[in-house]
Design an enzyme around this catalytic site. Structure first.
Site, mmCIF file in Angstrom:
data_model
loop_
_atom_site.group_PDB
_atom_site.id
_atom_site.type_symbol
_atom_site.label_atom_id
_atom_site.label_comp_id
_atom_site.label_asym_id
_atom_site.label_seq_id
_atom_site.Cartn_x
_atom_site.Cartn_y
_atom_site.Cartn_z
ATOM 1 N N GLY A 49 0.822 -1.205 0.000
ATOM 2 C CA GLY A 49 0.000 0.000 0.000
ATOM 3 C C GLY A 49 0.857 1.255 0.000
ATOM 4 O O GLY A 49 0.451 2.303 0.509
ATOM 5 N N GLY A 50 2.053 1.158 -0.583
ATOM 6 C CA GLY A 50 3.003 2.261 -0.537
ATOM 7 C C GLY A 50 2.887 3.271 -1.655
ATOM 8 O O GLY A 50 3.699 4.197 -1.737
ATOM 9 N N SER A 51 1.878 3.133 -2.503
ATOM 10 C CA SER A 51 1.801 4.015 -3.673
ATOM 11 C C SER A 51 1.024 5.302 -3.421
ATOM 12 O O SER A 51 0.903 6.142 -4.308
ATOM 13 C CB SER A 51 1.162 3.269 -4.853
ATOM 14 N N ASP B 84 -1.435 -8.156 -6.012
ATOM 15 C CA ASP B 84 -2.713 -8.246 -5.321
ATOM 16 C C ASP B 84 -2.486 -8.962 -3.994
ATOM 17 O O ASP B 84 -2.178 -10.159 -3.967
ATOM 18 C CB ASP B 84 -3.716 -9.026 -6.183
ATOM 19 N N VAL B 85 -2.630 -8.243 -2.873
ATOM 20 C CA VAL B 85 -2.309 -8.847 -1.584
ATOM 21 C C VAL B 85 -3.420 -9.743 -1.050
ATOM 22 O O VAL B 85 -3.305 -10.281 0.054
ATOM 23 C CB VAL B 85 -1.943 -7.777 -0.535
ATOM 24 N N TYR C 250 -15.697 -3.070 8.173
ATOM 25 C CA TYR C 250 -14.383 -2.432 8.220
ATOM 26 C C TYR C 250 -13.857 -2.406 9.650
ATOM 27 O O TYR C 250 -12.695 -2.750 9.917
ATOM 28 C CB TYR C 250 -14.485 -1.017 7.659
ATOM 29 N N LYS D 244 -10.478 -4.310 11.073
ATOM 30 C CA LYS D 244 -9.372 -3.604 11.705
ATOM 31 C C LYS D 244 -9.137 -4.087 13.135
ATOM 32 O O LYS D 244 -7.996 -4.174 13.595
ATOM 33 C CB LYS D 244 -9.624 -2.097 11.677
ATOM 34 N N ILE E 150 -6.675 10.868 9.112
ATOM 35 C CA ILE E 150 -5.445 11.362 8.500
ATOM 36 C C ILE E 150 -5.786 12.122 7.221
ATOM 37 O O ILE E 150 -6.584 11.661 6.399
ATOM 38 C CB ILE E 150 -4.489 10.199 8.196
#
Length: 258
Positions: free
Chosen positions: A20-22, A70-71, A164, A168, A197
């Site tokens: 998810g670093g993009s 794809d994770v 969700y 989490k 955030i």
């Protein structure tokens, strides 16, 4: 974005994968890891966004490569890990941040089975599969630091979709369970639980007035920035937190106090 920030010399030349670093928090984490001298693997699904982060890091003098995967597909994660090990070396830092969204807010009884499974698979199962791929080599080598992304939604009830929140909360328990299993092998596993955030996406959907009203709900008087979470990640990834494992750190401006 990398000026006047603390750096961690022990991260120099370490291989760090950020799923998810993009974009958003993940991209900020990639930039700050690179600023500390880590060799960063920028993961995502959009190759153009991945390339943009890699190019930015390279422009600033850092080292990064990009990998799309794809994770939710274990075979795809395994291919990513193998490529990283071939091009760089075994991974020493893993920031498992990738997650997909869930159903829109609404009553739990109105969530479809498909929406529920999608939220759980995209957030909790994807984290499990990422750990399943990277943990064995870390344990065998006798060291590594893993930081997992949760959310304040997993801490206390909020208006977010139940699926969700449940996913989490599951991520938090997963991090503690795994931390207790692999501590004896020198591997640390910690978790972050951010709240509100101000990512690029948030800025698109919230007006300036809405942002100001939202910021007023935090004891520290502002919304978080992606770099706030990235800095917490670097601390947990580094030897500065060597006596911490199984921790969930609330990066929430004082809104969550547990």
């Amino acid at each position: 974005m990398t000026e006047n920030i603390p750096t961690y010399p022990d991260l120099i030349r370490k291989v760090a994968v950020v799923t998810g670093g993009s974009g958003g928090i993940g991209a900020a984490t990639c930039r700050l890891l690179a600023a500390s001298g880590a060799r960063v693997v920028v993961h995502g699904r959009d190759e153009a966004k991945i390339a943009a982060v890699v190019d930015e890091i390279g422009f600033d003098g850092g080292h990064a490569i990009g990998v799309a995967a794809d994770v939710t597909d274990f075979a795809a994660i395994e291919r990513m890990r193998q490529r990283v090990e071939q091009e760089l070396r075994p991974v020493e830092v893993l920031a498992a941040f990738a997650a997909s969204g869930g159903p829109p807010p609404g009553p739990t009884a109105e969530i479809t089975e498909e929406e529920w499974r999608s939220a759980i698979d995209g957030t909790l199962t994807s984290t499990f599969l990422t750990l399943k791929s990277f943990l064995p080599a870390m344990s065998e080598r006798g060291g590594g630091s893993i930081v997992i992304m949760a959310s304040s939604a997993g801490r206390v009830p909020t208006p977010v979709p139940t699926a969700y929140a449940a996913a989490k909360a599951g991520v938090m328990m997963l991090s503690r369970q795994v931390a207790s299993e692999v501590g004896a092998y020198g591997v640390r596993v910690n978790c972050l639980a951010p709240d509100s955030i101000l990512t690029e996406r948030t800025q698109r959907f919230m007006s300036e007035d809405q942002q100001q009203r939202w910021a007023a709900m935090f004891p520290l008087g502002r919304m978080g920035e992606p770099e706030d979470v990235a800095l917490a990640t670097l601390f947990l990834a580094s030897k500065s937190s060597s006596w911490l494992t199984g921790v969930t750190l609330d990066v929430a401006g004082g809104k969550i106090m547990l």
